[in-house]
Design a protein around this motif. Structure first.
Motif, PDB file in Angstrom:
ATOM      1  N   THR A   1       3.859 -27.342 127.343  1.00  0.00           N
ATOM      2  CA  THR A   1       4.296 -26.021 127.771  1.00  0.00           C
ATOM      3  C   THR A   1       4.306 -25.054 126.602  1.00  0.00           C
ATOM      4  O   THR A   1       3.901 -23.895 126.730  1.00  0.00           O
ATOM      5  N   ARG A   2       4.744 -25.531 125.456  1.00  0.00           N
ATOM      6  CA  ARG A   2       4.779 -24.671 124.284  1.00  0.00           C
ATOM      7  C   ARG A   2       3.380 -24.239 123.873  1.00  0.00           C
ATOM      8  O   ARG A   2       3.158 -23.095 123.473  1.00  0.00           O
ATOM      9  N   GLY A   3       2.417 -25.155 123.991  1.00  0.00           N
ATOM     10  CA  GLY A   3       1.042 -24.794 123.662  1.00  0.00           C
ATOM     11  C   GLY A   3       0.484 -23.747 124.607  1.00  0.00           C
ATOM     12  O   GLY A   3      -0.218 -22.821 124.189  1.00  0.00           O
ATOM     13  N   SER A   4       0.790 -23.860 125.900  1.00  0.00           N
ATOM     14  CA  SER A   4       0.319 -22.865 126.855  1.00  0.00           C
ATOM     15  C   SER A   4       0.994 -21.517 126.620  1.00  0.00           C
ATOM     16  O   SER A   4       0.359 -20.466 126.756  1.00  0.00           O
ATOM     17  N   ILE A   5       2.276 -21.539 126.262  1.00  0.00           N
ATOM     18  CA  ILE A   5       2.966 -20.287 125.945  1.00  0.00           C
ATOM     19  C   ILE A   5       2.300 -19.619 124.750  1.00  0.00           C
ATOM     20  O   ILE A   5       2.061 -18.400 124.748  1.00  0.00           O
ATOM     21  N   TYR A   6       1.980 -20.420 123.747  1.00  0.00           N
ATOM     22  CA  TYR A   6       1.322 -19.859 122.568  1.00  0.00           C
ATOM     23  C   TYR A   6      -0.033 -19.263 122.919  1.00  0.00           C
ATOM     24  O   TYR A   6      -0.386 -18.162 122.465  1.00  0.00           O
ATOM     25  N   ASN A   7      -0.824 -19.968 123.728  1.00  0.00           N
ATOM     26  CA  ASN A   7      -2.152 -19.463 124.085  1.00  0.00           C
ATOM     27  C   ASN A   7      -2.064 -18.133 124.821  1.00  0.00           C
ATOM     28  O   ASN A   7      -2.834 -17.204 124.541  1.00  0.00           O
ATOM     29  N   LEU A   8      -1.127 -18.028 125.758  1.00  0.00           N
ATOM     30  CA  LEU A   8      -0.990 -16.772 126.497  1.00  0.00           C
ATOM     31  C   LEU A   8      -0.392 -15.684 125.610  1.00  0.00           C
ATOM     32  O   LEU A   8      -0.797 -14.517 125.687  1.00  0.00           O
ATOM     33  N   PHE A   9       0.547 -16.051 124.761  1.00  0.00           N
ATOM     34  CA  PHE A   9       1.170 -15.089 123.853  1.00  0.00           C
ATOM     35  C   PHE A   9       0.151 -14.523 122.865  1.00  0.00           C
ATOM     36  O   PHE A   9       0.111 -13.311 122.603  1.00  0.00           O
ATOM     37  N   SER A  10      -0.703 -15.388 122.328  1.00  0.00           N
ATOM     38  CA  SER A  10      -1.714 -14.928 121.374  1.00  0.00           C
ATOM     39  C   SER A  10      -2.758 -14.042 122.033  1.00  0.00           C
ATOM     40  O   SER A  10      -3.339 -13.169 121.374  1.00  0.00           O
ATOM     41  N   SER A  11      -3.002 -14.240 123.333  1.00  0.00           N
ATOM     42  CA  SER A  11      -3.951 -13.376 124.022  1.00  0.00           C
ATOM     43  C   SER A  11      -3.347 -12.010 124.334  1.00  0.00           C
ATOM     44  O   SER A  11      -4.080 -11.041 124.548  1.00  0.00           O
TER      45      SER A  11
ATOM     46  N   ALA B   1       5.868 -15.921 127.330  1.00  0.00           N
ATOM     47  CA  ALA B   1       4.755 -15.199 126.701  1.00  0.00           C
ATOM     48  C   ALA B   1       5.015 -13.698 126.734  1.00  0.00           C
ATOM     49  O   ALA B   1       4.858 -13.003 125.718  1.00  0.00           O
ATOM     50  N   ILE B   2       5.431 -13.175 127.891  1.00  0.00           N
ATOM     51  CA  ILE B   2       5.711 -11.744 127.989  1.00  0.00           C
ATOM     52  C   ILE B   2       6.952 -11.377 127.187  1.00  0.00           C
ATOM     53  O   ILE B   2       6.997 -10.325 126.522  1.00  0.00           O
ATOM     54  N   SER B   3       7.974 -12.219 127.208  1.00  0.00           N
ATOM     55  CA  SER B   3       9.202 -11.922 126.464  1.00  0.00           C
ATOM     56  C   SER B   3       8.950 -11.894 124.961  1.00  0.00           C
ATOM     57  O   SER B   3       9.437 -10.991 124.257  1.00  0.00           O
ATOM     58  N   LEU B   4       8.197 -12.860 124.457  1.00  0.00           N
ATOM     59  CA  LEU B   4       7.879 -12.866 123.032  1.00  0.00           C
ATOM     60  C   LEU B   4       7.041 -11.656 122.641  1.00  0.00           C
ATOM     61  O   LEU B   4       7.237 -11.071 121.569  1.00  0.00           O
ATOM     62  N   SER B   5       6.118 -11.289 123.505  1.00  0.00           N
ATOM     63  CA  SER B   5       5.300 -10.103 123.223  1.00  0.00           C
ATOM     64  C   SER B   5       6.167  -8.846 123.194  1.00  0.00           C
ATOM     65  O   SER B   5       6.020  -7.995 122.304  1.00  0.00           O
ATOM     66  N   LEU B   6       7.068  -8.729 124.161  1.00  0.00           N
ATOM     67  CA  LEU B   6       7.960  -7.565 124.194  1.00  0.00           C
ATOM     68  C   LEU B   6       8.826  -7.507 122.943  1.00  0.00           C
ATOM     69  O   LEU B   6       8.990  -6.428 122.341  1.00  0.00           O
ATOM     70  N   ALA B   7       9.379  -8.635 122.528  1.00  0.00           N
ATOM     71  CA  ALA B   7      10.216  -8.658 121.323  1.00  0.00           C
ATOM     72  C   ALA B   7       9.403  -8.275 120.087  1.00  0.00           C
ATOM     73  O   ALA B   7       9.884  -7.529 119.218  1.00  0.00           O
TER      74      ALA B   7
ATOM     75  N   ARG C   1       1.844 -29.509 135.590  1.00  0.00           N
ATOM     76  CA  ARG C   1       1.754 -28.135 136.052  1.00  0.00           C
ATOM     77  C   ARG C   1       2.668 -27.931 137.262  1.00  0.00           C
ATOM     78  O   ARG C   1       2.230 -27.933 138.406  1.00  0.00           O
ATOM     79  N   SER C   2       3.938 -27.742 137.011  1.00  0.00           N
ATOM     80  CA  SER C   2       4.905 -27.449 138.067  1.00  0.00           C
ATOM     81  C   SER C   2       5.165 -25.942 138.102  1.00  0.00           C
ATOM     82  O   SER C   2       4.785 -25.208 137.187  1.00  0.00           O
ATOM     83  N   ARG C   3       5.824 -25.493 139.173  1.00  0.00           N
ATOM     84  CA  ARG C   3       6.129 -24.066 139.268  1.00  0.00           C
ATOM     85  C   ARG C   3       7.072 -23.632 138.146  1.00  0.00           C
ATOM     86  O   ARG C   3       6.942 -22.526 137.614  1.00  0.00           O
ATOM     87  N   LYS C   4       7.981 -24.491 137.817  1.00  0.00           N
ATOM     88  CA  LYS C   4       8.908 -24.168 136.742  1.00  0.00           C
ATOM     89  C   LYS C   4       8.159 -24.019 135.418  1.00  0.00           C
ATOM     90  O   LYS C   4       8.409 -23.063 134.662  1.00  0.00           O
ATOM     91  N   ALA C   5       7.233 -24.922 135.127  1.00  0.00           N
ATOM     92  CA  ALA C   5       6.488 -24.844 133.872  1.00  0.00           C
ATOM     93  C   ALA C   5       5.605 -23.602 133.834  1.00  0.00           C
ATOM     94  O   ALA C   5       5.505 -22.925 132.800  1.00  0.00           O
ATOM     95  N   VAL C   6       4.967 -23.276 134.963  1.00  0.00           N
ATOM     96  CA  VAL C   6       4.109 -22.087 135.009  1.00  0.00           C
ATOM     97  C   VAL C   6       4.925 -20.821 134.769  1.00  0.00           C
ATOM     98  O   VAL C   6       4.514 -19.928 134.012  1.00  0.00           O
ATOM     99  N   PHE C   7       6.090 -20.744 135.405  1.00  0.00           N
ATOM    100  CA  PHE C   7       6.917 -19.557 135.209  1.00  0.00           C
ATOM    101  C   PHE C   7       7.448 -19.476 133.777  1.00  0.00           C
ATOM    102  O   PHE C   7       7.602 -18.383 133.228  1.00  0.00           O
ATOM    103  N   GLN C   8       7.743 -20.607 133.174  1.00  0.00           N
ATOM    104  CA  GLN C   8       8.163 -20.588 131.774  1.00  0.00           C
ATOM    105  C   GLN C   8       7.074 -20.028 130.875  1.00  0.00           C
ATOM    106  O   GLN C   8       7.348 -19.235 129.957  1.00  0.00           O
ATOM    107  N   VAL C   9       5.837 -20.417 131.138  1.00  0.00           N
ATOM    108  CA  VAL C   9       4.717 -19.893 130.350  1.00  0.00           C
ATOM    109  C   VAL C   9       4.622 -18.379 130.526  1.00  0.00           C
ATOM    110  O   VAL C   9       4.475 -17.629 129.540  1.00  0.00           O
ATOM    111  N   GLN C  10       4.718 -17.913 131.757  1.00  0.00           N
ATOM    112  CA  GLN C  10       4.637 -16.475 132.017  1.00  0.00           C
ATOM    113  C   GLN C  10       5.798 -15.716 131.366  1.00  0.00           C
ATOM    114  O   GLN C  10       5.590 -14.706 130.684  1.00  0.00           O
ATOM    115  N   LEU C  11       7.003 -16.219 131.585  1.00  0.00           N
ATOM    116  CA  LEU C  11       8.195 -15.516 131.117  1.00  0.00           C
ATOM    117  C   LEU C  11       8.259 -15.459 129.594  1.00  0.00           C
ATOM    118  O   LEU C  11       8.471 -14.389 129.001  1.00  0.00           O
TER     119      LEU C  11
END
Length: 529
Positions: A48-58, A293-299, A281-291
């Motif tokens: 999950t952390r890797g997917s968050i990083y990939n989306l955050f870096s994009s 990534a956007i939160s880190l970008s906003l910060a 790939r659960s709904r919880k994991a997908v939402f964590q990636v979305q949330l």
């Protein structure tokens, strides 16, 4: 002495395998895994952390350079308040993509367009590829504009350090002081050769360098601001003026800068690749990636924008890197790192841009000759537009308000509407089936755990907590017309008609972004002072 036990049985203990003297009974040694930067940071593929990083870096890209100037037009506090809704809307449209992908089984943005719009509206489905082309092509132009700003600043700093007047430079260095010549050189000497390379694996660490340089720049801006405040009164006066600033300029200029806010949170095209990499790939994991990534970008954006505006206020340039002092060695390192990132990011964006272009041409455009011709054409066009329109604020407004707003707002809304248009209860039916499977699996796990426990003191079977308090999917099954917010931790249920109404609002918002892009051409922002 008694009989010696056979080899391997004297100290054999399955609980402590390293006490067994028989090598044949010892665990097989696995080859040591090579320590990589991703493994060291916990960013392994599938986590999950890797997917968050990939989306955050994009998300972090050229938009961060123009965002301080766009916020400065509204004032520091009002501008930062305005950034938050754009982040929330981007998060919601990411959720729309996740829901639509779950309903259709799509594995990519383009596949989702084909599955939802391909049969009913083939023209709209084709427009998705067109929007991807213009979004990536606009990024190419923005990269060249930034390089045309950075390289001359390096040359002027070198001349100042050598005691040479920049107005009368040596003949060898004079081309480096011209943004137009720098744009041509960067596009021809670096952009074109790298874009012609088929395998870009050598650039796989570009995202690490990009995110690292931006985070380093954010931290450095904060440190330098605190040092300036502690050193004297002018910095404090500038910060106070920035905090008290209000919107300035005409209404057309203010609205013309709004597409830059949209461009800053662009990551939707890469969403499916980040999510598909998840092993669980659960709904919880997908939402964590979305949330996250956007939160880190906003910060990150809030930190950079705050530091820049508190330091420069109304002197903030359309590309805030121009404001950074060239005599500061740390800032020079940050500029050099970001220059390297832009050079490497050019071919990474040119490849999908060329693919979208060849897709519009048709199957005949798949030969090597057509591929080379398309690459040369795209590089030449990006160089020309970067020279004709050297203002990054205008470029970001045009790209953000047209192609990016379509990819972020209009198309995700249309995907969701198309996925639920025939039978509004079809989406709920699919979620009910998923909930039934989840409940059956949970009951099976509970029965297996109860059989293993086999506790005679307990009369009742062991029931886990997730069955005592139904999961979100189970609540969806019990309320047939409701769709649970993806993520598993949101308390409320939102009905499908509300989502469909929100999607229509997103389409209207995307149309308004197109209008704002037109205003950016009619009433461009004031030039950099």
């Amino acid at each position: 002495m008694g009989k010696e036990p056979p080899r391997g049985e004297a100290y054999a203990d399955p609980r402590v395998p390293f006490l067994d003297p028989d090598p044949s009974r010892l665990p097989i040694d696995k080859p040591a895994k090579r320590l990589t930067l991703a493994r060291f940071l916990g960013l392994r593929n599938g986590s999950t952390r890797g997917s968050i990083y990939n989306l955050f870096s994009s998300v972090l890209g050229a938009g961060v350079l123009g965002l301080p100037h766009a916020v400065a037009a509204w004032g520091l506090v009002p501008g930062l308040v305005m950034v938050v809704p754009f982040a929330l809307i981007s998060l919601y449209t990411l959720c729309l993509l996740g829901w639509s992908g779950e309903l259709t089984g799509a594995k990519s943005y383009r596949q989702l367009a084909e599955l939802t719009l391909g049969d009913r509206f083939p023209v709209v489905s084709r427009l998705v590829s067109v929007a991807i082309f213009f979004n990536t092509f606009g990024s190419l132009v923005v990269y060249l504009i930034v390089l045309g700003d950075l390289i001359p600043s390096f040359a002027r700093a070198a001349l100042d350090a050598a005691g040479v007047d920049p107005s009368a430079p040596p003949a060898v260095l004079s081309p480096l002081l011209s943004p137009s010549l720098v744009i041509v050189a960067m596009g021809g000497l670096f952009g074109l050769p790298l874009s012609l390379v088929r395998d870009l694996s050598m650039l796989r660490y570009t995202s690490f360098l990009s995110m690292g340089s931006i985070l380093f720049l954010a931290a450095l801006l904060g440190v330098r601001f605190l040092q300036a405040v502690g050193a004297g009164e002018p910095a404090t006066a500038t910060a106070a003026a920035a905090l008290a600033s209000r919107p300035r300029g005409s209404v057309a200029q203010l609205l013309g800068g709004l597409p830059t806010f949209i461009y800053a949170f662009s990551c939707h095209f890469n969403f499916f690749s980040a999510v598909e990499a998840l092993k669980r790939r659960s709904r919880k994991a997908v939402f964590q990636v979305q949330l996250y990534a956007i939160s880190l970008s906003l910060a990150t954006y809030v930190a950079i924008v705050s530091a820049v505006l508190l330091t420069y206020n109304d002197r903030t340039a359309s590309d805030f890197l121009i404001n950074l002092p060239t005599a500061d060695g740390a800032f020079t390192v940050a500029k050099v790192l970001y220059t390297s990132v832009l050079i490497a990011a050019y071919p990474l964006n040119c490849h999908p841009c060329r693919s979208a272009f060849l897709e519009q041409v048709g199957a005949c455009g798949r030969s090597d000759a057509a591929r080379t011709a398309a690459t040369v054409t795209l590089v030449a066009l990006s160089i020309t537009l970067a020279i004709v329109c050297p203002n990054i604020a205008v470029a970001l407004s045009l790209v953000g308000g047209t192609a990016t707003s379509s990819i972020l707002y209009i198309f995700p809304a249309l995907f969701f509407l198309a996925a639920t248009v025939d039978q509004p209860t079809a989406a709920t039916a699919q979620l009910e089936a998923a909930a039934a499977r989840e409940l059956a699996d949970a009951r099976a796990d509970a029965a297996a755990d109860a059989a293993e426990e086999d506790d005679d003191d307990e009369d009742d079977a062991y029931v886990p907590a997730q069955l005592m308090q139904p999961s979100p999917a189970v609540r969806v099954m019990r309320q047939g017309s409701a769709i649970k917010h993806v993520g598993g931790r949101c308390a409320g249920l939102v009905r499908l008609p509300h989502h469909r109404l929100a999607c229509r609002g997103l389409v209207a918002l995307g149309g308004f972004a197109w209008f704002c892009s037109a205003l950016a051409l009619v009433a461009p922002a004031a030039p950099d002072s």
